[in-house]
Enzyme design. Structure first.
Site, PDB file in Angstrom:
ATOM      1  N   GLY A 139      30.201  43.652  50.500  1.00 28.87           N
ATOM      2  CA  GLY A 139      29.671  42.717  49.517  1.00 28.87           C
ATOM      3  C   GLY A 139      28.380  43.163  48.861  1.00 28.87           C
ATOM      4  N   HIS A 188      33.161  40.828  47.513  1.00 32.01           N
ATOM      5  CA  HIS A 188      32.506  39.791  46.714  1.00 32.01           C
ATOM      6  C   HIS A 188      31.159  40.230  46.155  1.00 32.01           C
ATOM      7  CE1 HIS A 188      29.520  38.817  49.880  1.00 32.01           C
ATOM      8  NE2 HIS A 188      30.503  39.154  50.710  1.00 32.01           N
ATOM      9  N   ASP A 189      30.897  39.832  44.927  1.00 29.88           N
ATOM     10  CA  ASP A 189      29.593  39.983  44.271  1.00 29.88           C
ATOM     11  C   ASP A 189      29.206  41.434  44.014  1.00 29.88           C
ATOM     12  OD1 ASP A 189      28.780  37.064  44.295  1.00 29.88           O
ATOM     13  OD2 ASP A 189      29.028  37.401  46.444  1.00 29.88           O
TER      14      ASP A 189
END
Length: 256
Positions: free
Chosen positions: A138, A120-121
Site C-alpha cells: 500500500g 491500495h492508495d
C-alpha cells in the site's frame, strides 16, 4: 458503438463511453466509468469505484478497483483511476483506495505484466514497465519512466524514482532514488541506469553529471553530507535538483 458480449454483465449504472470492446464473462460493477476505445478481453472484472480512461487493453482475468487488502478498510467510498493507453496483462490485480488517500492511480502508457499486484492508495506514474508477479504494498509511489523487473517485492510507503531499473527478484523496504539500477540482496545501489538514460535521449554530459552526483552522495557518511557535497561541487540542473529533492524528502531512507 460499443461491442458488448451478451455473456458479459454490465451494471445499468455503469458509465461507458464509445467504441469499447467488452468480451464474454466480463463483469462491470456500478459506480464505474469507462472512457473510449478500451478493450476488455474475456473474464475481466471492473469493480466498484473504477475510473478508466481511453485506449487501454485489459487481458484475461485482470481485476481493477478490487476491495483493498487492508484490515483498516471499513467500506469507505474510494476509487481506482486508470489513465490512457495502458496494457494490463493477465491476472493483474489493482486495488482501490482507502480512507488514507482515497484513490489508487495508474498513469498513462504503462505495461503491467502478468500477475502483478498494485495495492491500495499506490500512485504509479507514466511510461512504467512492471514485470511479471511483481507486488507493491500500500501507498507506494513510482515516478515516471521506471522499469521494475519480475518478482520484485516492494514494502508499503516506499517511493521509486524515475528512470530506475530494479533487478528481478529484488526485495526492498527503502526508497530507490532516480536514474539508478537497484538490486542484489540486500537491495543496494548498483550504478546508474546508463542504458535506460541513453535510450531516453540523455546526453553524455548529463549522464556524467548524474553519475558524479551519486558518487558524491554515496562517498559521504550520511545522506545530508552527500547532498551538501553535491550542492557544493555540481551545477544546478533539473536532474540534480530532482535527486536532491528525492533524497531530502525521503521518509523511509535511501538504499545505499
Amino acid at each position: 458503438m460499443n461491442q458488448i458480449s451478451p455473456m458479459a454483465y454490465v451494471h445499468p449504472e455503469a458509465q461507458i463511453g464509445d467504441n469499447n470492446v467488452i468480451g464474454p464473462f466480463c463483469y462491470i460493477d456500478r459506480n464505474t466509468v469507462i472512457g473510449d476505445n478500451n478493450i476488455l478481453q474475456n473474464g475481466v472484472t471492473i469493480n466498484y469505484g473504477a475510473r478508466i480512461g481511453n485506449g487501454n487493453e485489459f487481458f484475461v482475468g485482470s481485476s481493477i478497483s478490487a476491495k483493498p487488502q487492508d484490515l483498516k478498510f471499513r467500506g469507505e467510498d474510494s476509487i481506482c483511476e486508470i489513465g490512457n493507453n495502458n496494457s494490463i496483462r493477465e491476472n493483474v490485480n489493482i486495488s482501490r483506495g482507502t480512507a488514507s488517500k482515497g484513490t489508487t492511480k495508474i498513469g498513462n502508457n504503462c505495461l503491467l505484466m502478468e500477475d502483478a499486484h498494485v495495492a491500495h492508495d499506490c500512485v504509479l506514474g507514466d511510461n512504467l514497465i512492471i514485470g511479471n508477479s511483481t507486488k507493491f504494498a500500500g501507498e507506494v509511489v513510482i515516478d515516471d519512466n521506471a522499469i521494475i523487473s519480475a518478482t520484485v517485492l516492494c514494502h508499503q510507503f516506499c517511493r521509486i524514482g524515475g528512470y530506475v531499473m530494479i533487478q528481478g527478484g529484488t526485495r526492498f523496504s527503502m526508497d530507490i532514488p532516480p536514474y539508478v539500477i537497484a538490486g542484489k540482496e540486500p537491495c543496494h545501489y548498483c550504478g546508474i541506469n546508463l542504458v535506460g538514460l541513453r535510450r531516453r535521449g540523455y546526453s553524455k554530459e548529463t549522464i556524467d553529471l548524474i553519475h558524479n552526483a551519486y558518487r558524491l552522495l554515496y562517498s559521504q557518511a550520511t545522506m545530508k553530507e552527500g547532498i551538501a557535497e553535491i550542492r557544493r561541487q555540481l551545477p544546478e540542473t533539473p536532474e540534480i535538483n530532482y535527486i536532491i529533492e528525492f533524497v531530502e524528502s525521503s521518509k523511509r531512507g535511501i538504499i545505499r
